[in-house]
Design a protein around this motif. Structure first.
Motif, PDB file in Angstrom:
ATOM      1  N   UNK A  47       0.755  -1.270   0.271  1.00  0.00           N
ATOM      2  CA  UNK A  47      -0.304  -0.309   0.032  1.00  0.00           C
ATOM      3  C   UNK A  47       1.067   1.312   0.022  1.00  0.00           C
ATOM      4  N   UNK A  48       2.280   1.351   0.710  1.00  0.00           N
ATOM      5  CA  UNK A  48       3.030   2.028   0.416  1.00  0.00           C
ATOM      6  C   UNK A  48       3.149   2.978   1.375  1.00  0.00           C
ATOM      7  N   UNK A  49       2.472   1.951   2.799  1.00  0.00           N
ATOM      8  CA  UNK A  49       2.510   2.393   4.246  1.00  0.00           C
ATOM      9  C   UNK A  49       3.934   2.609   4.563  1.00  0.00           C
ATOM     10  N   UNK A  50       3.846   3.389   4.750  1.00  0.00           N
ATOM     11  CA  UNK A  50       5.797   3.522   6.242  1.00  0.00           C
ATOM     12  C   UNK A  50       4.946   2.252   7.442  1.00  0.00           C
ATOM     13  N   UNK A  51       6.437   1.653   7.249  1.00  0.00           N
ATOM     14  CA  UNK A  51       6.694   0.952   8.273  1.00  0.00           C
ATOM     15  C   UNK A  51       7.959   1.336   9.244  1.00  0.00           C
ATOM     16  N   UNK A  52       7.719   1.041  10.456  1.00  0.00           N
ATOM     17  CA  UNK A  52       8.371   1.158  11.837  1.00  0.00           C
ATOM     18  C   UNK A  52       8.421   0.398  12.667  1.00  0.00           C
ATOM     19  N   UNK A  53       9.843  -0.052  13.291  1.00  0.00           N
ATOM     20  CA  UNK A  53      10.368  -1.784  13.624  1.00  0.00           C
ATOM     21  C   UNK A  53      10.746  -0.297  14.560  1.00  0.00           C
ATOM     22  N   UNK A  54      10.278  -1.247  16.078  1.00  0.00           N
ATOM     23  CA  UNK A  54      10.435  -0.267  17.627  1.00  0.00           C
ATOM     24  C   UNK A  54      10.767  -1.525  18.024  1.00  0.00           C
ATOM     25  N   UNK A  55      12.092  -1.463  19.153  1.00  0.00           N
ATOM     26  CA  UNK A  55      12.777  -2.493  19.788  1.00  0.00           C
ATOM     27  C   UNK A  55      12.965  -1.625  21.293  1.00  0.00           C
ATOM     28  N   UNK A  56      13.203  -2.747  22.047  1.00  0.00           N
ATOM     29  CA  UNK A  56      12.587  -2.073  23.595  1.00  0.00           C
ATOM     30  C   UNK A  56      14.114  -2.805  23.715  1.00  0.00           C
ATOM     31  N   UNK A  57      14.830  -1.984  24.616  1.00  0.00           N
ATOM     32  CA  UNK A  57      16.089  -1.591  24.964  1.00  0.00           C
ATOM     33  C   UNK A  57      15.965  -1.472  26.953  1.00  0.00           C
ATOM     34  N   UNK A  58      17.360  -1.870  27.450  1.00  0.00           N
ATOM     35  CA  UNK A  58      17.027  -2.111  28.900  1.00  0.00           C
ATOM     36  C   UNK A  58      18.868  -1.757  29.432  1.00  0.00           C
ATOM     37  N   UNK A  59      19.541  -0.728  28.684  1.00  0.00           N
ATOM     38  CA  UNK A  59      20.935  -0.576  29.090  1.00  0.00           C
ATOM     39  C   UNK A  59      21.511  -1.403  30.584  1.00  0.00           C
ATOM     40  N   UNK A  60      22.225  -1.784  31.144  1.00  0.00           N
ATOM     41  CA  UNK A  60      23.169  -1.611  31.836  1.00  0.00           C
ATOM     42  C   UNK A  60      22.249  -3.151  32.531  1.00  0.00           C
ATOM     43  N   UNK A  61      21.437  -3.441  32.588  1.00  0.00           N
ATOM     44  CA  UNK A  61      20.333  -4.514  32.988  1.00  0.00           C
ATOM     45  C   UNK A  61      20.462  -6.485  32.741  1.00  0.00           C
ATOM     46  N   UNK A  62      22.069  -6.074  32.001  1.00  0.00           N
ATOM     47  CA  UNK A  62      22.261  -7.634  32.349  1.00  0.00           C
ATOM     48  C   UNK A  62      21.052  -8.189  31.917  1.00  0.00           C
ATOM     49  N   UNK A  63      20.179  -8.591  30.988  1.00  0.00           N
ATOM     50  CA  UNK A  63      18.682  -8.923  30.476  1.00  0.00           C
ATOM     51  C   UNK A  63      19.274  -8.860  29.169  1.00  0.00           C
ATOM     52  N   UNK A  64      17.965 -10.024  28.659  1.00  0.00           N
ATOM     53  CA  UNK A  64      18.467 -10.284  27.056  1.00  0.00           C
ATOM     54  C   UNK A  64      17.794  -8.884  26.772  1.00  0.00           C
ATOM     55  N   UNK A  65      16.782  -7.800  26.704  1.00  0.00           N
ATOM     56  CA  UNK A  65      16.909  -6.818  26.977  1.00  0.00           C
ATOM     57  C   UNK A  65      18.330  -4.835  26.520  1.00  0.00           C
ATOM     58  N   UNK A  66      18.881  -5.645  27.880  1.00  0.00           N
ATOM     59  CA  UNK A  66      20.634  -5.485  27.544  1.00  0.00           C
ATOM     60  C   UNK A  66      20.962  -5.254  26.013  1.00  0.00           C
TER      61      UNK A  66
END
Length: 203
Positions: A47-66
């Motif tokens: 359709x020509x729509x914009x696709x925006x990808x969001x990622x979640x980060x938790x810097x310094x957490x020593x988790x998979x989100x770090x």
């Protein structure tokens, strides 16, 4: 260079490798979340729509989100294309800690389509904020995924089997239903992937 305008934007929230590293991933509500998201991405691109990808980060957490873990990246099978923004957030909603709103304004976006992980957390919160900012939002219920939620006083670190066996644990079907009730008619139109595919074909 002029910025291309897009009537609608597909916001893909946190469909990232981090979640697959968590012990509760086997209990995810939508194991085929990558396939569902890819169907929406195909529709949006056509359709020509914009696709925006969001990622979640938790810097310094020593988790998979770090970010240091190497897991703050789209799950294998998702493939952001050149020109599709990839934004990293540190809040539950996709607006507060990113330039998403400015990006949408710059591209002339007037409607949002939301999918991702988790249904009741980052997806629902982003939908509420987007609606309050004035965007009509389509919440694609079967292109979101979530996990069972333990009750607030549950002991930490229990094995997944024990969590699932606890009658006080909130199951994924109930979580998804509650999100539908909370959003429909207030913050979003609830839709399925198949419905959006059909609408795209109908023009």
């Amino acid at each position: 260079m002029a910025t291309t305008e897009h009537r609608s934007a597909l916001i893909v929230i946190d469909v990232q490798e981090s979640f697959r590293q968590l012990p509760n991933w086997p209990a995810v509500s939508e194991p085929e979340i990558v396939g569902q998201v890819n169907r929406l991405v195909t529709v949006a691109r056509a359709k020509g729509d914009l696709v925006v990808w969001i990622l979640h980060a938790e810097p310094g957490s020593d988790t998979p989100f770090d970010p240091a873990s190497g897991h703050v990246r789209p799950i294998d099978g998702l493939d952001p294309q050149p020109g599709e923004p990839v934004l990293t957030k540190t809040s539950h909603n996709a607006f507060t800690t990113t330039n998403l709103e400015q990006l949408l304004i710059r591209h002339g976006v007037r409607e949002l389509v939301v999918c991702g992980i988790r249904t009741e957390q980052c997806c629902e919160t982003t939908t509420r904020v987007g609606s309050d900012l004035g965007y009509p939002v389509v919440f694609v219920i079967d292109a979101t995924a979530t996990h069972p939620i333990e009750y607030r006083d549950a002991p930490a670190g229990r094995p997944l089997a024990e969590v699932l066996a606890d009658p006080r644990t909130l199951g994924t079907a109930e979580i998804i239903a509650r999100t539908e009730y909370a959003l429909a008619g207030r913050f979003a139109r609830i839709a399925t992937v198949a419905e959006l595919e059909k609408e795209a074909v109908a023009g």
